[in-house]
Design an enzyme around this catalytic site. Structure first.
Site, PDB file in Angstrom:
ATOM      1  N   TYR A   1       0.857  -1.158  -0.076  1.00  0.00           N
ATOM      2  CA  TYR A   1       0.005   0.136   0.080  1.00  0.00           C
ATOM      3  C   TYR A   1       0.928   1.085   0.045  1.00  0.00           C
ATOM      4  O   TYR A   1       1.749   1.326   0.766  1.00  0.00           O
ATOM      5  CB  TYR A   1      -0.910   0.082   1.136  1.00  0.00           C
ATOM      6  CG  TYR A   1      -2.127  -1.139   1.141  1.00  0.00           C
ATOM      7  CD1 TYR A   1      -3.177  -0.831   0.754  1.00  0.00           C
ATOM      8  CD2 TYR A   1      -1.791  -2.450   1.474  1.00  0.00           C
ATOM      9  CE1 TYR A   1      -4.211  -1.574   0.662  1.00  0.00           C
ATOM     10  CE2 TYR A   1      -2.919  -3.103   1.483  1.00  0.00           C
ATOM     11  CZ  TYR A   1      -4.080  -2.856   0.794  1.00  0.00           C
ATOM     12  OH  TYR A   1      -5.140  -3.890   0.939  1.00  0.00           O
ATOM     13  N   GLU A   2       0.497   2.180  -0.702  1.00  0.00           N
ATOM     14  CA  GLU A   2       1.236   3.337  -0.792  1.00  0.00           C
ATOM     15  C   GLU A   2       1.565   4.284   0.326  1.00  0.00           C
ATOM     16  O   GLU A   2       2.478   5.002   0.760  1.00  0.00           O
ATOM     17  CB  GLU A   2       0.791   4.233  -1.844  1.00  0.00           C
ATOM     18  CG  GLU A   2      -0.467   5.145  -1.541  1.00  0.00           C
ATOM     19  CD  GLU A   2      -1.156   5.650  -2.914  1.00  0.00           C
ATOM     20  OE1 GLU A   2      -0.685   5.268  -3.850  1.00  0.00           O
ATOM     21  OE2 GLU A   2      -2.128   6.711  -2.566  1.00  0.00           O
ATOM     22  N   SER A   3       0.850   4.189   1.472  1.00  0.00           N
ATOM     23  CA  SER A   3       1.287   4.491   2.756  1.00  0.00           C
ATOM     24  C   SER A   3       2.370   4.179   3.380  1.00  0.00           C
ATOM     25  O   SER A   3       2.749   4.541   4.394  1.00  0.00           O
ATOM     26  CB  SER A   3      -0.178   4.409   3.661  1.00  0.00           C
ATOM     27  OG  SER A   3      -0.375   3.002   3.585  1.00  0.00           O
ATOM     28  N   GLY A   4       2.885   3.210   2.660  1.00  0.00           N
ATOM     29  CA  GLY A   4       4.263   2.575   3.189  1.00  0.00           C
ATOM     30  C   GLY A   4       4.221   1.097   3.878  1.00  0.00           C
ATOM     31  O   GLY A   4       5.302   0.697   4.419  1.00  0.00           O
TER      32      GLY A   4
END
Lengths: 261, 275
Positions: free
Chosen positions: A51-54
């Site tokens: 997920y691009e949130s890390g």
């Protein structure tokens, strides 16, 4: 023939089936996230969700409600900065599959999520914009697009190119220096479209049970190419439907009222 | 060393009309209470910088604090549109909003360059999209070693960055964990910084995956429990997903929005939680 599933459920199941076990998948929130978690619950238990949130290797016990839902961080393999996700993991081509949605899509699977109508400076509708999509579309080894098929979305000409599929046709990705292979399939509520290997143009290759090619053509804003050997998607199995509905229920029961519009 | 102070004092001394202000927090740890204080103090002509404007900038934009927005994704996550943002772009209400639009990768790299004290960042990105045509701050650059054409984006160097974190100690060392987004880079890239925290403690017990901002890298710390609501603080609170859903109806109509802000922000003390 059993007909007790919705078009959206068929779309999600068909999208989940595109994901192979033991691959890494860059997941957006909404339908892609539901499909990726369904894949993990069925045929791909070792699918790596990014997920691009890390969150790398997220293993949510229920469907996350946002891209930065705390449940994604809780038992992820690693939680890294946003810069690291894009620079160390996506950019060098370490991620196998990118999963994207679209507000507008054209025949070469280019995507618009920026503006509709008017001009860029003075649009009729201002959409959220790019997010991670341009680089996901460029750098994942393959891209799968999940989107409902209708004339508003499947347009002859995009109002804005936010993320590149095949540009204006064969050879464009190489010319632009985009290192991933580009879109592999577009999964809709009517069927599955795949790029023609020669022309790169999206071609209807599968219809979901009950859908017709006529229906697909009527929902497409360009003369839709249809494969000679048009196949029918395998209907959702009882297991797929049960797990999908459990996932959806986990979302609403964990935080009542948080819908997806 | 960071000054430990009140939110009101910190905003008054660090955020000025016309500043470039970054408030970061990727879904998690969004500094809502500080934004509300900026609104209460009536700041104007701000250039707001943030990857995902979210409800926090919808509120600042709708209250007329912003003249420009630098961003990469402006939606209400999982719900739909940011109506105040859209009204400003589509209709110029309450004032026109100048946009500088990027991708997430571009924004993250701009903060990295800012934190590193470099004038720009180099990346693979934007190629073939319509973004470079509409955003002046995206350029091509040729690698001096390989000849490859890459993309350059200028450093982000906000006048002030505001973030929320779980804890600080009494010397002003800040500790955050969970999803930490681009907060470290955004703080280090800025001339001044304000960190609101859930609590100030004697000792920062280590937490897996923690990010530490040393006191000497932060300008001010203010204790604001629930200062991230309706976002969340991992280990302290859950995201108020219902609030994000309800915001759709509150923000759709100008009068409803203004009445809500009047009641819940303008007339409210500087506490975090608004319901």
């Amino acid at each position: 023939m059993s007909d007790d599933w919705s078009a959206d459920e068929m779309m999600t199941v068909a999208a989940a089936r595109q994901l192979r076990d033991k691959t890494a998948c860059f997941v957006g929130i909404g339908l892609p996230s539901t499909a990726a978690n369904l894949a993990r619950a069925t045929h791909a238990p070792d699918l790596v969700l990014i997920y691009e949130s890390g969150c790398l290797g997220a293993k949510p016990q229920r469907l996350p409600l946002s891209i930065g839902d705390g449940i994604l961080a809780e038992n992820a393999d690693a939680v890294v900065s946003v810069a690291e996700v894009f620079n160390y993991w996506l950019q060098p081509g370490r991620i196998d599959i990118g999963f994207l949605g679209a507000a507008q899509l054209d025949r070469f699977a280019n995507i618009n999520t920026t503006v509709i109508g008017g001009t860029y400076a003075s649009p009729k509708v201002r959409l959220p914009g790019a997010g991670g999509a341009p680089e996901i579309a460029a750098s994942c080894r393959e891209v799968i697009i999940v989107v409902r098929q209708n004339l508003r979305t499947f347009v002859d000409r995009l109002d804005f190119v936010t993320s590149v599929g095949f540009g204006s046709g064969p050879g464009d990705r190489a010319r632009l220096g985009l290192r991933g292979d580009g879109p592999k399939a577009v999964i809709t509520d009517i069927g599955i479209l795949e790029p023609d290997p020669r022309t790169c143009e999206l071609t209807l290759t599968h219809l979901h049970p009950g859908a017709t090619a006529e229906q697909a053509r009527a929902a497409t804003g360009w003369p839709l190419a249809v494969a000679d050997d048009l196949r029918t998607t395998r209907p959702p199995t009882a297991e797929e439907l049960t797990l999908l509905r459990q996932l959806e229920a986990s979302k609403t029961s964990s935080q009542a009222g948080a819908g997806v519009a | 060393m960071a000054e430990i102070t009140s939110l009101r004092h910190a905003v008054a001394s660090l955020v000025h009309d016309g500043d470039v202000v970054a408030m970061e927090g990727f879904t998690h740890l969004i500094p809502f209470a500080a934004a509300h204080e900026v609104i209460r103090q009536g700041r104007r002509d701000l250039t707001l910088v943030r990857m995902t404007p979210d409800l926090i900038y919808d509120q600042l934009i709708g209250m007329g604090c912003a003249k420009a927005l630098v961003f990469s994704w402006g939606g209400n996550p999982g719900v739909g549109s940011l109506h105040r943002f859209r009204d400003a772009v589509e209709n110029g209400w309450p004032t026109p909003l100048q946009l500088e639009e990027h991708s997430h990768a571009g924004m993250a790299n701009r903060y990295v360059a800012g934190a590193a004290g470099l004038p720009f960042a180099v990346m693979r990105g934007y190629t073939g999209t319509d973004l470079p045509e509409n955003t002046a701050n995206i350029a091509s650059i040729v690698c001096p070693f390989t000849g490859e054409t890459l993309t350059a984006v200028p450093a982000l160097q906000p006048d002030v960055t505001i973030v929320h974190a779980q804890r600080a100690d009494r010397r002003g060392n800040v500790q955050m964990w969970g999803i930490t987004g681009v907060q470290k880079e955004a703080v280090l890239a800025a001339s001044r910084s304000l960190v609101t925290v859930e609590e100030i403690v004697d000792e920062l017990a280590p937490v897996p995956g923690q990010v530490i901002l040393p006191s000497w890298a932060v300008t001010a710390v203010a204790e604001v429990p629930s200062g991230a609501h309706p976002s969340y603080a991992h280990g302290y609170s859950e995201r108020d997903n219902d609030f994000y859903v309800r915001w759709d109806a509150v923000s759709r109509d100008r009068e409803t929005f203004l009445a809500w802000m009047e009641q819940h922000v303008l007339e409210s003390a500087n506490v975090g939680r608004q319901t």
